[in-house]
Design a protein around this motif. Structure first.
Motif, mmCIF file in Angstrom:
data_model
loop_
_atom_site.group_PDB
_atom_site.id
_atom_site.type_symbol
_atom_site.label_atom_id
_atom_site.label_comp_id
_atom_site.label_asym_id
_atom_site.label_seq_id
_atom_site.Cartn_x
_atom_site.Cartn_y
_atom_site.Cartn_z
ATOM 1 N N LEU A 1 14.915 0.152 56.680
ATOM 2 C CA LEU A 1 13.939 -0.423 57.597
ATOM 3 C C LEU A 1 12.509 0.018 57.325
ATOM 4 N N PHE A 2 12.317 1.310 57.124
ATOM 5 C CA PHE A 2 10.967 1.837 56.988
ATOM 6 C C PHE A 2 10.854 2.622 55.678
ATOM 7 N N LEU A 3 9.834 2.308 54.890
ATOM 8 C CA LEU A 3 9.588 3.066 53.664
ATOM 9 C C LEU A 3 8.294 3.853 53.815
ATOM 10 N N GLY A 4 8.380 5.147 53.588
ATOM 11 C CA GLY A 4 7.230 6.026 53.721
ATOM 12 C C GLY A 4 6.771 6.560 52.377
ATOM 13 N N ARG A 5 5.454 6.563 52.191
ATOM 14 C CA ARG A 5 4.849 7.189 51.011
ATOM 15 C C ARG A 5 4.121 8.424 51.507
ATOM 16 N N LYS A 6 4.550 9.576 51.037
ATOM 17 C CA LYS A 6 4.116 10.834 51.650
ATOM 18 C C LYS A 6 3.004 11.511 50.876
ATOM 19 N N ASP A 7 2.224 12.281 51.623
ATOM 20 C CA ASP A 7 1.233 13.187 51.047
ATOM 21 C C ASP A 7 1.750 14.605 51.228
ATOM 22 N N VAL A 8 1.669 15.388 50.171
ATOM 23 C CA VAL A 8 2.173 16.763 50.194
ATOM 24 C C VAL A 8 1.041 17.708 49.824
ATOM 25 N N GLY A 9 0.973 18.856 50.501
ATOM 26 C CA GLY A 9 -0.080 19.813 50.218
ATOM 27 C C GLY A 9 0.409 21.244 50.246
ATOM 28 N N PHE A 10 -0.553 22.163 50.102
ATOM 29 C CA PHE A 10 -0.321 23.604 50.143
ATOM 30 C C PHE A 10 0.687 24.073 49.089
ATOM 31 N N PRO A 11 0.464 23.704 47.825
ATOM 32 C CA PRO A 11 1.349 24.193 46.765
ATOM 33 C C PRO A 11 1.317 25.715 46.696
ATOM 34 N N PRO A 12 2.444 26.341 46.320
ATOM 35 C CA PRO A 12 3.638 25.752 45.706
ATOM 36 C C PRO A 12 4.651 25.213 46.712
ATOM 37 N N PHE A 13 4.249 25.113 47.976
ATOM 38 C CA PHE A 13 5.159 24.606 48.987
ATOM 39 C C PHE A 13 5.033 23.092 49.083
ATOM 40 N N PHE A 14 5.924 22.474 49.836
ATOM 41 C CA PHE A 14 5.962 21.031 49.946
ATOM 42 C C PHE A 14 5.693 20.610 51.386
ATOM 43 N N GLU A 15 4.619 21.138 51.944
ATOM 44 C CA GLU A 15 4.236 20.758 53.295
ATOM 45 C C GLU A 15 3.838 19.280 53.310
ATOM 46 N N GLU A 16 4.475 18.526 54.188
ATOM 47 C CA GLU A 16 4.170 17.101 54.296
ATOM 48 C C GLU A 16 2.951 16.938 55.211
ATOM 49 N N THR A 17 1.820 16.621 54.603
ATOM 50 C CA THR A 17 0.554 16.560 55.339
ATOM 51 C C THR A 17 0.260 15.172 55.881
ATOM 52 N N GLY A 18 1.041 14.173 55.503
ATOM 53 C CA GLY A 18 0.827 12.829 56.019
ATOM 54 C C GLY A 18 1.797 11.839 55.417
ATOM 55 N N HIS A 19 1.858 10.656 56.032
ATOM 56 C CA HIS A 19 2.743 9.594 55.564
ATOM 57 C C HIS A 19 2.082 8.242 55.832
ATOM 58 N N LEU A 20 2.329 7.290 54.955
ATOM 59 C CA LEU A 20 2.049 5.878 55.203
ATOM 60 C C LEU A 20 3.384 5.153 55.228
ATOM 61 N N VAL A 21 3.627 4.368 56.276
ATOM 62 C CA VAL A 21 4.950 3.775 56.484
ATOM 63 C C VAL A 21 4.811 2.263 56.671
ATOM 64 N N SER A 22 5.737 1.523 56.064
ATOM 65 C CA SER A 22 5.722 0.070 56.165
ATOM 66 C C SER A 22 7.145 -0.469 56.154
ATOM 67 N N HIS A 23 7.329 -1.596 56.810
ATOM 68 C CA HIS A 23 8.580 -2.348 56.714
ATOM 69 C C HIS A 23 8.471 -3.425 55.644
#
Length: 411
Positions: free
Chosen positions: A219-241
């Motif tokens: 139903l929903f596909l998200g394209r994520k933004d990741v920050g704070f390397p070396p960790f994978f903190e998800e800092t944002g998402h764009l979502v569309s159907h």
């Protein structure tokens, strides 16, 4: 909230943070009577639930016993949980009461990332190479065999907790304990609790799907933004159907094969994949609604209600999945500038917010002390903003404006 007796009764196991999950409960209670099973007295949930049972803790034994007592007094139609640490409990309740749902052993295969990996490997499905370890020395051996860089992660945590990218043995020695020592309630005490995996240097997406009688409907596909390397903190998402990838035969085939291999037949899943040159490869699949406001964004972008869809499947009903919109929705998370930041105030300058902004919410209060990742992984967020726009570029621009409109005062 008084809910008419003619509505089907749905058991819900815990709720999570209000700002991230209230929208689900608000929708569900319009068509179902919700009985909450929780380890604390309900507060904000009272507006939406028909009843509540407080248990000593939300381990499987207590949750199943509470559900059994509720079912002895009234007919229960379904059970669900969107909280990672309680999806197995919900599956066990469904089995105990003969309710619709995926078998608990299959839900556990999603929770335990090592079981996910071994199950998919047996079917020859695309994913990173991996090894299970229990000590730093074993991790070193695994990394040497797989080749740096590698990803180190706990086998049963969620929300990117303890997930770290390491480029050499020195970094692995520094960060191994971050993954090893993540505390995950209601899971076994593994002797080998850490996965070392091949790093796939490719874009990552998430796909939220509703699964009904073995049919997977992304139903929903998200394209994520990741920050704070070396960790994978998800800092944002764009979502569309309406993302073109949701019609891609290779991705759809991969999702169907993954769910079939894991035995996931009914419910909601949140899958994360990397789009490699060899095709999509699974990072993980969670047997629940996505976090980080992703289902909310999908609802705002498409008009599809994820709460009602997930509740319908939990009650053995075919979910409504027809879209009424084709927008893009996004979320941006904001963080403090340094460790141990004492919050005086957090607010958005409303005059600086563009019309595409949907929500602009502080996540902390005066007197809170917060840190960015690593120290404040996930809990370090101080505010969020969501936006809805016709296309991704406009959505990103609106979120950029919202981030600049944040006003933070620290002590």
């Amino acid at each position: 909230m008084a809910q008419p007796d003619h509505k089907p009764l749905l058991l819900l196991i815990t709720t999570g943070l209000r700002r991230y999950r209230e929208y689900l409960l608000r929708s569900i209670c319009t068509r179902y009577r919700v009985h909450l099973i929780h380890s604390v007295e309900p507060t904000w949930e009272l507006e939406y639930v028909a009843g509540a049972t407080v248990v000593r803790d939300t381990g499987a034994e207590n949750v199943v016993a509470a559900a059994r007592q509720i079912a002895a007094q009234q007919r229960v139609t379904g059970v669900m949980s969107w909280h990672e640490e309680h999806i197995v409990q919900a599956a066990l309740v469904a089995e105990e009461l003969g309710l619709p749902g995926t078998r608990a052993e299959a839900v556990w295969r999603c929770r335990d990332k090592f079981q996910t990996r071994t199950t998919l490997a047996a079917e020859g499905l695309a994913q990173p190479a991996f090894m299970l370890v229990g000590t730093a020395e074993e991790a070193m051996t695994a990394a040497d065999k797989l080749g740096y860089p590698v990803v180190v992660k706990p086998r049963a945590a969620g929300g990117s907790q303890g997930v770290t990218l390491v480029h050499d043995a020195a970094e692995l020695a520094d960060h191994f304990a971050v993954s090893r020592d993540v505390v995950v309630t209601d899971t076994p005490d593994y002797e080998q609790g850490v996965l070392v995996e091949e790093y796939l240097d490719a874009p990552e997406i998430s796909v939220d799907s509703v699964v009904y009688r073995g049919r997977v409907k992304p139903l929903f596909l998200g394209r994520k933004d990741v920050g704070f390397p070396p960790f994978f903190e998800e800092t944002g998402h764009l979502v569309s159907h309406a993302d073109p990838l949701l019609g891609d035969p290779e991705l759809l085939g991969a999702l169907e094969a993954i769910h079939a291999a894991l035995g996931y037949t009914d419910g909601w899943t949140h899958a994360e994949l990397r789009l490699t040159a060899q095709g999509p490869k699974l990072i993980e699949v969670n047997g629940r609604l996505g976090g980080d406001m992703i289902p909310y964004l999908g609802m705002r972008a498409s008009g599809i209600d994820p709460g009602l869809a997930a509740a319908a499947v939990a009650c053995g009903e075919e979910p409504a999945t027809a879209a009424s919109a084709t927008s893009v929705a996004g979320v941006r998370f904001c963080y403090p500038p340094e460790n141990d930041t004492l919050i005086e105030s957090v607010e958005f300058d409303q005059s600086a917010l563009p019309p595409e902004i949907d929500l602009a919410l502080p996540l902390v209060e005066r007197g809170d002390v917060v840190s960015p990742p690593r120290k404040g992984l996930i809990d370090g967020r101080i505010a969020l903003a969501t936006a809805v726009a016709p296309q991704a570029p406009e959505c990103r621009r609106a979120l950029d404006h919202a981030q600049r409109a944040l006003r933070l005062r620290v002590g």
